[in-house]
Scaffold this motif. Structure first.
Motif, mmCIF file in Angstrom:
data_model
loop_
_atom_site.group_PDB
_atom_site.id
_atom_site.type_symbol
_atom_site.label_atom_id
_atom_site.label_comp_id
_atom_site.label_asym_id
_atom_site.label_seq_id
_atom_site.Cartn_x
_atom_site.Cartn_y
_atom_site.Cartn_z
ATOM 1 N N ARG A 10 0.848 -1.198 0.000
ATOM 2 C CA ARG A 10 0.000 0.000 0.000
ATOM 3 C C ARG A 10 0.872 1.231 0.000
ATOM 4 O O ARG A 10 1.944 1.236 0.609
ATOM 5 C CB ARG A 10 -0.817 0.060 1.309
ATOM 6 N N PHE A 11 0.421 2.276 -0.676
ATOM 7 C CA PHE A 11 0.979 3.609 -0.476
ATOM 8 C C PHE A 11 -0.137 4.429 0.172
ATOM 9 O O PHE A 11 -1.126 4.741 -0.503
ATOM 10 C CB PHE A 11 1.405 4.247 -1.805
ATOM 11 N N ASP A 12 -0.004 4.730 1.443
ATOM 12 C CA ASP A 12 -1.089 5.358 2.208
ATOM 13 C C ASP A 12 -2.375 4.553 2.021
ATOM 14 O O ASP A 12 -2.399 3.379 2.339
ATOM 15 C CB ASP A 12 -1.269 6.832 1.812
ATOM 16 N N ASP A 13 -3.403 5.183 1.443
ATOM 17 C CA ASP A 13 -4.681 4.478 1.295
ATOM 18 C C ASP A 13 -4.765 3.652 0.022
ATOM 19 O O ASP A 13 -5.723 2.910 -0.189
ATOM 20 C CB ASP A 13 -5.850 5.492 1.283
ATOM 21 N N ASN A 54 3.794 -4.607 2.628
ATOM 22 C CA ASN A 54 3.086 -4.546 3.898
ATOM 23 C C ASN A 54 2.748 -5.928 4.431
ATOM 24 O O ASN A 54 2.640 -6.131 5.634
ATOM 25 C CB ASN A 54 1.776 -3.744 3.750
#
Ligand code: ADP
Length: 244
Positions: A10-13, A54
């Motif tokens: 993930r990149f942030d959301d 992640n």
């Protein structure tokens, strides 16, 4: 050689990789295709530990890293050395000659002595057809030559797997062939390779398996013949029609 289970990034959301499972045997060439933004580069960067996933685990050779747990920097660096990465934009050091660029990894990353790595670096530059250009700086080389230095540099750390991220897409068309030739030679020598490319001819001639990615998933995989001649999904067919 490679076993990837449940890989998520993930990149942030924004969830870019939504659970990838991939197995690659020693000596296999995998070609990854898919629309822009589908996560191909992120997937390669996760294999090279340029991004930290992640979730999920990745085994390369006898080393397994479980990204659901905290992974130490030392472990990540050890993991990174298992793969050599070739970038779209070469990323050579501009102030270093071809030879110095190729020697950099073994000297700086692996802590070897310059005198010990020089002969091997020259051999690698000869292998990619640049034995007569070892003292040239990047600005004195064509894009195709720079990319071949990039391949020699990635090989210099003696990786178990080579990763290629659209290695020919920044090149003038007449320079694409010389880079693909070097990649084909490597494949024929038995190097395990994961290649993101739009060069369908390369995929047909060199790939053992083609993976079609869409929206962070693997939508379809098979031999080049299966995926190109008889795609199972409409999305794959649409994509192939756009690039052919
Ligand atoms: P592809 O290689 O298939 O074109 P990418 O892996 O480059 O796809 O990108 C997948 C998605 O992840 C895109 O939406 C992109 O904008 C996003 N992305 C990639 N890298 C980053 C980053 N460092 N930070 C935020 N978003 C990113």
């Amino acid at each position: 050689m490679i076993s990837i289970k449940g890989l998520k990034k993930r990149f942030d959301d924004l969830e870019v990789l939504k659970g990838m499972d991939v197995k690659v045997k020693k000596g296999e060439v995998i070609v990854l295709i898919g629309p822009s933004g589908s996560g191909k580069t992120t997937f390669l960067r996760c294999l090279n530990a340029l991004e930290t996933p992640n979730e999920g685990s990745v085994s390369i050779g006898d080393m397994t890293v479980d990204f659901s747990e905290k992974v130490s920097t030392a472990e990540l660096l050890k993991f990174r050395r298992r793969t050599g990465m070739v970038f779209q934009t070469y990323n050579l050091f501009p102030h270093m000659t071809a030879l110095e660029n190729v020697m950099e990894g073994p000297v700086v990353v692996q802590g070897k002595k310059k005198a010990d790595v020089r002969a091997n670096a020259i051999r690698l530059l000869e292998k990619v057809g640049l034995g007569d250009k070892i003292d040239y700086y990047p600005f004195q080389l064509s894009g195709g030559q720079q990319q071949r230095v990039g391949i020699a540099r990635a090989l210099a750390i003696e990786p178990q797997v080579m990763l290629f991220d659209e290695p020919t897409s920044a090149l003038d068309p007449e320079l694409v062939g010389e880079v693909l030739r070097v990649m084909k030679d490597l494949a024929e020598e038995g190097m395990t390779m994961v290649v993101v490319t739009h060069e369908m001819r390369f995929a047909k001639e060199a790939a053992d398996k083609v993976i079609f990615m869409d929206g962070g998933y693997i939508l379809e995989e098979g031999t080049p013949q299966e995926v190109f001649e008889n795609p199972k999904h409409d999305r794959t067919r649409q994509f192939l029609n756009l690039i052919r």
